[in-house]
Every structure is written in C-alpha cells, then in structure tokens.
Design a protein around this motif. Structure first.
Motif, PDB file in Angstrom:
ATOM      1  N   SER A  36       0.840  -1.195   0.000  1.00  0.00           N
ATOM      2  CA  SER A  36       0.000   0.000   0.000  1.00  0.00           C
ATOM      3  C   SER A  36       0.877   1.248   0.000  1.00  0.00           C
ATOM      4  O   SER A  36       1.946   1.255   0.608  1.00  0.00           O
ATOM      5  N   PRO A  39      -2.539   6.425   2.811  1.00  0.00           N
ATOM      6  CA  PRO A  39      -3.677   7.256   2.411  1.00  0.00           C
ATOM      7  C   PRO A  39      -3.337   8.347   1.397  1.00  0.00           C
ATOM      8  O   PRO A  39      -4.165   8.737   0.609  1.00  0.00           O
ATOM      9  N   VAL A  67      -1.486  -4.223   2.725  1.00  0.00           N
ATOM     10  CA  VAL A  67      -2.892  -4.561   2.883  1.00  0.00           C
ATOM     11  C   VAL A  67      -2.866  -6.024   3.298  1.00  0.00           C
ATOM     12  O   VAL A  67      -2.314  -6.871   2.585  1.00  0.00           O
ATOM     13  N   THR A  69      -4.565  -9.735   4.871  1.00  0.00           N
ATOM     14  CA  THR A  69      -5.748 -10.586   4.785  1.00  0.00           C
ATOM     15  C   THR A  69      -6.123 -11.068   6.186  1.00  0.00           C
ATOM     16  O   THR A  69      -5.351 -10.908   7.127  1.00  0.00           O
ATOM     17  N   ASP A  99      -2.225  -0.916   6.457  1.00  0.00           N
ATOM     18  CA  ASP A  99      -3.097   0.181   6.044  1.00  0.00           C
ATOM     19  C   ASP A  99      -4.535  -0.241   5.805  1.00  0.00           C
ATOM     20  O   ASP A  99      -5.434   0.587   5.879  1.00  0.00           O
ATOM     21  N   ASP A 100      -4.742  -1.507   5.493  1.00  0.00           N
ATOM     22  CA  ASP A 100      -6.092  -1.983   5.206  1.00  0.00           C
ATOM     23  C   ASP A 100      -6.119  -3.485   5.407  1.00  0.00           C
ATOM     24  O   ASP A 100      -5.077  -4.138   5.475  1.00  0.00           O
ATOM     25  N   ILE A 101      -7.328  -4.020   5.501  1.00  0.00           N
ATOM     26  CA  ILE A 101      -7.531  -5.456   5.669  1.00  0.00           C
ATOM     27  C   ILE A 101      -8.602  -5.888   4.683  1.00  0.00           C
ATOM     28  O   ILE A 101      -9.627  -5.221   4.537  1.00  0.00           O
ATOM     29  N   VAL A 102      -8.349  -6.994   4.001  1.00  0.00           N
ATOM     30  CA  VAL A 102      -9.345  -7.566   3.093  1.00  0.00           C
ATOM     31  C   VAL A 102      -9.684  -8.968   3.576  1.00  0.00           C
ATOM     32  O   VAL A 102      -8.835  -9.678   4.100  1.00  0.00           O
ATOM     33  N   SER A 103     -10.936  -9.356   3.417  1.00  0.00           N
ATOM     34  CA  SER A 103     -11.345 -10.681   3.877  1.00  0.00           C
ATOM     35  C   SER A 103     -10.986 -11.771   2.879  1.00  0.00           C
ATOM     36  O   SER A 103     -10.731 -12.910   3.248  1.00  0.00           O
ATOM     37  N   GLU A 107      -8.619 -10.194  -3.254  1.00  0.00           N
ATOM     38  CA  GLU A 107      -8.909  -8.762  -3.394  1.00  0.00           C
ATOM     39  C   GLU A 107      -7.647  -7.933  -3.544  1.00  0.00           C
ATOM     40  O   GLU A 107      -7.690  -6.819  -4.043  1.00  0.00           O
ATOM     41  N   GLY A 108      -6.528  -8.454  -3.110  1.00  0.00           N
ATOM     42  CA  GLY A 108      -5.281  -7.712  -3.200  1.00  0.00           C
ATOM     43  C   GLY A 108      -4.625  -7.775  -4.562  1.00  0.00           C
ATOM     44  O   GLY A 108      -3.761  -6.998  -4.873  1.00  0.00           O
TER      45      GLY A 108
END
Length: 109
Positions: A36, A39, A67, A69, A99-103, A107-108
């Motif tokens: 990432s 922001p 990012v 998982t 910075d972010d989390i994806v389930s 998605e990454g």
C-alpha cells in the motif's frame, strides 16, 4: 545509464535492486494481499522512471505498508514481513504498517 547514480534514489534509501527485493519479499509473505502507498501515497521509493509503492526508506528506517488478509493474526503477518526483509534492511529498523484489511486474499491482486 549504469553505476551507482542510476540505482540510487534522490534521498538516502535502498538501491533499485534492494527496494524491489524488499517489495517482493513482503508481497510473498502469508497474510499480505498487496503493498500500500498509504492514504496519500507517501510510502514509496522513487526509482529511475517509476515509483515503487509500499516501500520507503531513509538512513535509519525501512517502512513497509501492506494490505493484510484475515487468513492469520495481523501481528503474525507483520512479524513475518519484518523477518523476511531484515537482511535487506542493512541494519535499519523495519516498520510494518497495516493500512487496510481484506477478507478475501484475491482482493489484493
């Protein structure tokens, strides 16, 4: 153009090869969907003709923004990234920022 001037960024940091190796190792870690830029896109290394998002370094610190998982605990993911790049950091401390989390790991991509 070859030689040190062609592989160094304008601020103290990793060479082109080091920055790319750090990014590749971080992306290969379990629980990392992608790197990432943060922001405002500030986590980056400026390389000749391009920008490598997710890795930033100066003479004291290497910062990696990811990012993550939900496939494993977040502290384990950060620790694995830190260990994976430690030998490339050249004695600098390594900071891993989520910075972010994806389930879904897809998605990454």
């Amino acid at each position: 153009m070859t030689g040190p001037a062609a592989t160094r960024s304008t601020t103290p940091g990793p060479t082109t090869d080091e920055a790319q190796a750090i990014a590749e190792r971080a992306r290969a870690c379990s629980g990392v969907a992608k790197l990432s830029g943060g922001p405002f896109g500030t986590v980056a290394t400026y390389l000749p003709g391009r920008r490598l998002t997710g890795v930033s370094a100066d003479e004291h610190t290497v910062e990696i923004a990811i990012v993550a998982t939900l496939t494993r605990p977040l502290p384990e993911t950060a620790d694995e990234v830190r260990r994976a790049v430690a030998d490339l950091a050249g004695g600098r401390s390594v900071h891993v920022r989520i910075d972010d989390i994806v389930s879904d790991p897809r998605e990454g991509s």
